[in-house]
Design an enzyme around this catalytic site. Structure first.
Site, PDB file in Angstrom:
ATOM      1  N   GLU A  93      -0.875  -8.944   5.055  1.00 56.37           N
ATOM      2  CA  GLU A  93      -0.612  -9.076   6.491  1.00 56.37           C
ATOM      3  C   GLU A  93      -1.897  -9.057   7.309  1.00 56.37           C
ATOM      4  OE1 GLU A  93      -0.752  -4.597   5.965  1.00 56.37           O
ATOM      5  OE2 GLU A  93      -0.176  -6.357   4.782  1.00 56.37           O
TER       6      GLU A  93
ATOM      7  N   CYS B  63       0.839  -1.198   0.000  1.00 59.58           N
ATOM      8  CA  CYS B  63       0.000   0.000   0.000  1.00 59.58           C
ATOM      9  C   CYS B  63       0.880   1.257   0.000  1.00 59.58           C
ATOM     10  CB  CYS B  63      -0.964  -0.035   1.187  1.00 59.58           C
ATOM     11  SG  CYS B  63      -2.380   1.072   1.012  1.00 59.58           S
TER      12      CYS B  63
ATOM     13  N   HIS C 137      -3.417  -5.824   1.230  1.00 61.49           N
ATOM     14  CA  HIS C 137      -2.734  -6.037   2.505  1.00 61.49           C
ATOM     15  C   HIS C 137      -2.739  -7.516   2.914  1.00 61.49           C
ATOM     16  CE1 HIS C 137      -2.224  -1.832   4.032  1.00 61.49           C
ATOM     17  NE2 HIS C 137      -3.220  -1.592   3.192  1.00 61.49           N
TER      18      HIS C 137
END
Length: 237
Positions: free
Chosen positions: A210, A89, A208
């Site tokens: 994660e 990002c 994302h």
């Protein structure tokens, strides 16, 4: 393998990345402050991560100021020496601003911030090498996005080079893997959600992973991406 996660003023996904790498992937992780001018503790076998957020308040452009942070001089040198660098990002935006990745991230097509789960599929050299790893290869991954300036753009020559070199890592798609206008959340050219450099050691993506690494959260697709992309040595050729 050791990971360094850079923290800029305005980073807000650094803790997510640190926790995913340390607790979900069981890796050694070191926080790196943006003023650090020494990352010599990391070898080219390691990986430096630029997390998501709003570095320096996104003034001027997303990533435009962070690109000049003291640590980025070291990160650029680290990447040029063959070390892995990964941006998510805002980290992707910083990599493009710093010249480590081609292209640019523009305002979303509808000029709105978007935060939701969507689908991406692997592409390029990454897809070809993932096919040898059936435990992690999927045709489609469900991954969250959260950005206002995620529309990837590259001029026609650069786009053709990305395609020819297999540097497009991910494309936005629907749940069945079809690339449609409706599955493209931000108007990115050719549905591009992530790319690499020509050397295959610098990676950037808007979604994302994660945030999708835990069974408690109901989604571990991101764990598969982080493991295969960052820890697979054969990706660097």
């Amino acid at each position: 393998m050791k990971f360094g996660v850079v923290i800029f003023p305005g980073s807000n996904c650094d803790r997510d990345m640190l926790d995913a790498l340390q607790y979900d992937l069981n890796q050694e992780v070191v926080p790196l402050w943006h003023k650090s001018e020494d990352i010599s503790a990391f070898s080219t076998e390691d990986c430096i991560v630029l997390p998501g957020g709003f570095s320096y308040g996104d003034y001027l452009r997303c990533g435009a100021i962070a690109r000049f942070s003291p640590v980025m001089k070291q990160v650029i040198e680290f990447a040029n020496n063959g070390g892995k660098v990964y941006g998510v990002c805002n980290g992707f935006q910083i990599l493009c601003e710093s010249g480590l990745l081609p292209g640019a991230l523009l305002r979303n097509e509808r000029q709105q911030y978007i935060c939701k789960n969507l689908f991406i599929k692997p592409d390029g050299f990454y897809k070809e090498q993932l096919k040898d790893d059936p435990e992690r290869f999927q045709e489609v991954y469900k991954i969250p996005i959260a950005h206002g300036e995620g529309r990837f753009y590259a001029n026609p020559q650069t786009l053709e080079e990305l395609k020819a070199n297999g540097q497009i890592l991910f494309r936005y798609c629907d749940a069945s893997g079809n690339e449609t206008p409706e599955s493209n959340p931000n108007g990115a050219i050719d549905n591009i959600a992530g790319i690499s450099n020509a050397g295959r050691n610098v990676f950037g993506m808007m979604p994302h992973p994660e945030r999708a690494c835990s069974a408690v959260l109901g989604n571990e697709d991101g764990k598969k991406i982080l493991t295969s992309l960052l820890m697979a040595r054969q990706l660097v050729s």
